[in-house]
Design a protein around this motif. Structure first.
Motif, short mmCIF file in Angstrom:
data_model
loop_
_atom_site.label_atom_id
_atom_site.label_comp_id
_atom_site.label_asym_id
_atom_site.label_seq_id
_atom_site.Cartn_x
_atom_site.Cartn_y
_atom_site.Cartn_z
N VAL A 149 -1.03 -0.70 10.31
CA VAL A 149 -1.18 -0.51 11.75
C VAL A 149 0.21 -0.29 12.31
CG1 VAL A 149 -1.88 -1.56 13.94
CG2 VAL A 149 -3.22 -1.99 11.87
N VAL A 150 0.39 0.79 13.05
CA VAL A 150 1.69 1.18 13.60
C VAL A 150 1.57 1.27 15.12
CG1 VAL A 150 3.50 2.95 13.59
CG2 VAL A 150 2.20 2.48 11.50
N ASP A 151 2.54 0.73 15.82
CA ASP A 151 2.48 0.82 17.28
C ASP A 151 3.10 2.13 17.76
OD1 ASP A 151 5.28 0.52 17.49
OD2 ASP A 151 5.15 -1.62 17.95
N VAL A 152 3.07 2.35 19.08
CA VAL A 152 3.49 3.64 19.62
C VAL A 152 5.00 3.85 19.54
CG1 VAL A 152 1.51 3.85 21.14
CG2 VAL A 152 3.59 2.71 21.97
N ALA A 153 5.76 2.80 19.22
CA ALA A 153 7.20 2.95 19.02
C ALA A 153 7.54 3.28 17.57
CB ALA A 153 7.92 1.67 19.44
N GLY A 154 6.53 3.26 16.70
CA GLY A 154 6.77 3.50 15.28
C GLY A 154 7.04 2.23 14.51
N ALA A 155 6.83 1.07 15.11
CA ALA A 155 7.02 -0.20 14.42
C ALA A 155 5.74 -0.56 13.68
CB ALA A 155 7.39 -1.30 15.41
N VAL A 156 5.91 -1.01 12.43
CA VAL A 156 4.76 -1.41 11.61
C VAL A 156 4.35 -2.82 12.01
CG1 VAL A 156 3.96 -1.87 9.27
CG2 VAL A 156 5.47 0.09 9.71
N GLN A 157 3.12 -2.97 12.48
CA GLN A 157 2.62 -4.27 12.92
C GLN A 157 2.01 -5.06 11.78
OE1 GLN A 157 3.22 -5.37 16.17
NE2 GLN A 157 4.48 -3.52 15.98
N THR A 158 1.34 -4.38 10.89
CA THR A 158 0.80 -5.02 9.69
C THR A 158 0.66 -3.97 8.61
OG1 THR A 158 -1.02 -6.35 8.78
CG2 THR A 158 -1.60 -4.70 10.41
N VAL A 159 0.90 -4.35 7.38
CA VAL A 159 0.80 -3.40 6.27
C VAL A 159 0.37 -4.13 5.01
CG1 VAL A 159 3.26 -3.62 5.65
CG2 VAL A 159 2.00 -1.57 4.98
N ASP A 160 -0.50 -3.50 4.24
CA ASP A 160 -0.95 -4.04 2.96
C ASP A 160 -0.82 -2.96 1.90
OD1 ASP A 160 -1.90 -6.72 3.72
OD2 ASP A 160 -3.44 -5.64 4.85
N GLU A 161 -0.37 -3.37 0.73
CA GLU A 161 -0.29 -2.43 -0.39
C GLU A 161 -1.41 -2.75 -1.36
OE1 GLU A 161 2.84 -0.62 -3.65
OE2 GLU A 161 3.49 -1.24 -1.66
N HIS A 162 -2.12 -1.72 -1.78
CA HIS A 162 -3.27 -1.86 -2.66
C HIS A 162 -3.07 -0.99 -3.90
CE1 HIS A 162 -5.72 -3.53 0.72
NE2 HIS A 162 -5.00 -2.69 1.44
N ALA A 163 -3.61 -1.45 -5.01
CA ALA A 163 -3.68 -0.61 -6.19
C ALA A 163 -4.86 0.35 -6.02
CB ALA A 163 -3.87 -1.46 -7.44
N TRP A 164 -4.59 1.63 -6.19
CA TRP A 164 -5.66 2.62 -6.12
C TRP A 164 -5.23 3.86 -6.88
CZ3 TRP A 164 -10.60 2.43 -5.31
CH2 TRP A 164 -11.31 3.63 -5.27
N ASP A 165 -6.07 4.33 -7.76
CA ASP A 165 -5.77 5.50 -8.59
C ASP A 165 -6.46 6.72 -7.99
OD1 ASP A 165 -5.32 7.38 -10.56
OD2 ASP A 165 -5.70 5.99 -12.21
N LEU A 166 -5.67 7.71 -7.57
CA LEU A 166 -6.24 8.92 -6.98
C LEU A 166 -7.08 9.71 -7.97
CD1 LEU A 166 -3.35 10.21 -4.70
CD2 LEU A 166 -5.49 9.13 -4.00
N ALA A 167 -6.95 9.39 -9.26
CA ALA A 167 -7.81 10.05 -10.25
C ALA A 167 -9.28 9.66 -10.07
CB ALA A 167 -7.36 9.68 -11.66
#
Length: 393
Positions: free
Chosen positions: A96-114
């Protein structure tokens, strides 16, 4: 609302005015006039749009400078936020990014585009719905979604085009399907392009000509020219991964050619060479850890990759003459790679091209892509506002 054509915003655009207020650089219309050097009537019209659309509120009066006291501007706390998804070959960052470009919350997930586009879109819709229902978004509407993918993207149609490392993705209607299922405006871009936008707008706004080179499982490059994201005629600008280099010899590439830069300088190529030496790694982050521990084989391969990358970038620097070359992605922050790229560019380029050239790692780090995704979808939203026409109340 048309989201087919997109650029980094100009410095008098509604999105830029909004960021100036969000970051505290401006507190009133008179501040905005001074900062962007536009006519007061133009700034006032654009501010009226932002007020009408629920991004800004007026909150009291400021100190007088000899005339009428200015009305203060503030970001409306429930005015909305942006969703962003930055995919690598085997992972995704959802934010989630606010209108100033600051990241409010971020999660990294494992996901294979294959897994393919259908399963990936199902998975992404679930993650976005979870975010929109989370405490971080309580009472705050999602305004749009920006998606970055590690392959060639027709940004006008929101489709991936003939990706060498994403089997089954060619022609998939990514933007249309996501927009339909989430009921949100959606942009789809190459991941390096989003990283270039995120780094440029939030950390290097004074760099009118910038290259952002992503070094992860593959290699990508985003180009900022005259302050705007440059797509080229068909959206292929910056694709250096399949430039042929002498160090690659006749090594076969996933694109069908031989001797491409990606076959010797990407994370996938380094992992392949490490496996041949009996060292198995799953992701570029594993290579970074080996380098940080002083592993000789990994360090040598990363340095060699940097040299090959630098050889290609030297030609690009001579041709394009950027003010900044930024290295991003999982491997972009490693010192052996950075040093090798710098060495090759400074050795091979014209003095005029490197006299004031900055070559460094991304200030925005791993968040560059989600920041760029959020800000680009915001620009699409606000670019539809008629700059000089006041909305009806």
């Amino acid at each position: 609302m048309d989201f087919r054509v997109g650029h980094v915003p100009d410095w008098g655009s509604p999105s830029h005015l909004l960021r100036l207020v969000a970051t505290g650089a401006a507190a009133s219309r008179s501040d905005l006039v001074r900062l962007v050097n536009l006519a007061p009537s133009t700034v006032s019209a654009r501010v009226e749009h932002l007020l009408h659309d629920g991004y800004l509120i007026e909150s009291g009066s400021g100190r007088s400078q000899g005339g009428r006291r200015p009305r203060l501007l503030e970001i409306r706390k429930d005015g909305g936020a942006l969703l962003a998804a930055d995919f690598g070959a085997q992972h995704a960052r959802i934010a989630v990014v606010d209108v100033a470009g600051a990241v409010q919350t971020v999660d990294e997930h494992a996901w294979d585009l294959a897994e393919g586009p259908d399963r990936t879109l199902d998975w992404l819709v679930e993650r976005c719905e979870e975010l929109m229902a989370s405490p971080a978004m309580a009472g705050i509407p999602a305004r749009g979604l920006g998606v970055g993918l590690p392959g060639p993207v027709d940004h006008r149609r929101g489709q991936v085009v003939l990706p060498s490392r994403m089997p089954g993705w060619h022609g998939a209607s990514i933007r249309g399907e996501l927009s339909r299922r989430l009921s949100l405006p959606v942009i789809v871009e190459n991941d390096a392009n989003l990283m270039a936008v995120g780094e440029h707008l939030t950390a290097r706004a004074d760099a009118d000509h910038l290259l952002l080179v992503k070094v992860g499982s593959g290699i990508g490059c985003g180009v900022i020219s005259a302050g705007r994201l440059h797509h080229g005629a068909m959206g292929a600008a910056g694709d250096i991964s399949h430039v042929r280099v002498p160090s690659a010899g006749t090594t076969s590439c996933a694109c069908g050619n031989t001797g491409c830069l990606e076959t010797v300088a990407s994370g996938a190529a380094i992992a392949h060479d490490l496996a041949a030496k009996g060292v198995n790694v799953d992701r570029p982050a594993d290579i970074v850890r080996l380098v940080e521990k002083g592993d000789v084989a990994a360090t040598t391969l990363v340095r060699d990759a940097g040299r090959s990358l630098g050889d290609v970038l030297a030609t690009v620097v001579n041709f394009f003459n950027p003010g900044v070359v930024v290295l991003g992605g999982a491997l972009g922050g490693t010192q052996p790679l950075l040093a090798a790229v710098r060495g090759a560019i400074y050795e091979q380029c014209l003095p005029l091209a490197t006299g004031s050239l900055e070559i460094d790692t991304a200030v925005t780090g791993s968040d560059a892509g989600v920041i760029g995704g959020g800000l680009m979808v915001l620009e699409r939203l606000l670019s539809s506002l008629g700059a000089e026409e006041l909305p009806s109340r």
